[in-house]
Enzyme design. Sequence first.
Site, short mmCIF file in Angstrom:
data_model
loop_
_atom_site.label_atom_id
_atom_site.label_comp_id
_atom_site.label_asym_id
_atom_site.label_seq_id
_atom_site.Cartn_x
_atom_site.Cartn_y
_atom_site.Cartn_z
N ARG A 119 -8.99 0.10 4.80
CA ARG A 119 -8.74 0.49 3.42
C ARG A 119 -9.51 -0.36 2.42
NH1 ARG A 119 -3.70 3.93 2.71
NH2 ARG A 119 -4.42 3.95 0.57
N LYS B 261 -0.13 -10.18 7.97
CA LYS B 261 0.00 -8.80 8.43
C LYS B 261 -1.39 -8.37 8.86
CE LYS B 261 0.93 -4.07 6.87
NZ LYS B 261 1.27 -3.21 5.69
N THR C 260 0.83 -1.21 0.00
CA THR C 260 0.00 0.00 0.00
C THR C 260 0.86 1.25 0.00
OG1 THR C 260 -1.71 -1.17 1.26
CG2 THR C 260 -1.84 1.23 1.21
N THR C 261 1.87 1.28 0.87
CA THR C 261 2.74 2.44 0.98
C THR C 261 3.57 2.64 -0.28
OG1 THR C 261 2.86 1.95 3.35
CG2 THR C 261 4.42 3.57 2.51
N TYR D 146 -12.72 -3.30 -2.38
CA TYR D 146 -13.83 -2.70 -3.12
C TYR D 146 -14.99 -3.67 -3.39
CZ TYR D 146 -16.56 -0.08 -6.51
OH TYR D 146 -17.59 0.56 -7.16
N TYR E 98 -2.83 -10.33 4.30
CA TYR E 98 -2.81 -8.93 4.75
C TYR E 98 -4.23 -8.47 4.94
CZ TYR E 98 -1.84 -3.84 4.38
OH TYR E 98 -1.77 -2.48 4.57
N ILE F 164 5.16 -4.72 9.88
CA ILE F 164 5.40 -4.11 8.57
C ILE F 164 5.02 -2.65 8.73
CG2 ILE F 164 4.75 -4.08 6.14
CD1 ILE F 164 4.37 -7.10 6.30
#
Length: 294
Positions: free
Chosen positions: A138, A161, A44-45, A107, A133, A203
């Site tokens: 999000r 994660k 994501t980052t 989504y 994850y 993480i």
Amino acid sequence: MFKGSMVALVTPMKADNSLDWDALHKLVEWHIEQGTHGIVAVGTTGESATLNMAEHAEVIRKVVDQVNGRIPVVAGTGANSTSEALELTAAAKDACADACLLVTPYYNKPPQEGLYQHFKVIAESVAIPQLLYNVPGRTAVDMQADTVGRLAELPNIIGIKEATGSMERLQAIQAVTPDEFILLSGDDGTALEFMRLGGHGEISVTANVAPALTAKLCELALAGDVEEAQIIDERLMPLHNTLFLEANPIPVKWALHRMGLIGDAIRLPLTPLAAEYRPALEAAIESAGISLSK
């Protein structure tokens, strides 16, 4: 192998929207020098949502090649399309990544059985260690502990994660997974407590800005020296908080820009950090003992 401070690495970009390979190279070397225990590329980052498939695979390949086995490299290969996640995971295997990190499909809000089948297909199709994850804030989908327990029975799925920040969720996952199942926090603000309760590391977004301190915090926590780790955590708490004043990775990319490590580019629909948030983030960086670029 996958423990301690694993940085959720940003993807540097140039003003023309192209990827900044020189800056990426310097960041990877800096993290190794600073003691970061592992690198997560294109999560994501790393703006995985705005990189095309070729860019995504190339970032993974370049990071793996540069690290050259010095620390583990985990490739972010999740997607809300199972076929796309399969393609990215296969590309990460071809690049010789040590493992893949697969976010829950975002989504489209799959049910728990859909999550199970999604990850099962990927695990059975690509022979590479895989970390789940879960980040419902999000993705709009929350993978429950029972689903994690089912997936933990598959040989390629080695850990998770978990980014809810809930210690109750951590304990629920611990109750349905084997001892060797890797538990990594995805929430900097609660990562110390996560490790105190048996987690194996984090993480981290904060590790982009304060790699040495984050690595030391994890080392102390995993050694059982929670009091010393708490001192570092309190020092980093302003960063933990201000790095989420706007959607990640907006603040962290701006922080690295102010530190003189990368340019200020970020891809639409994200935009550079709003001016109103910059003084607070600058103060948090400096409170952690980190110098800003003149």
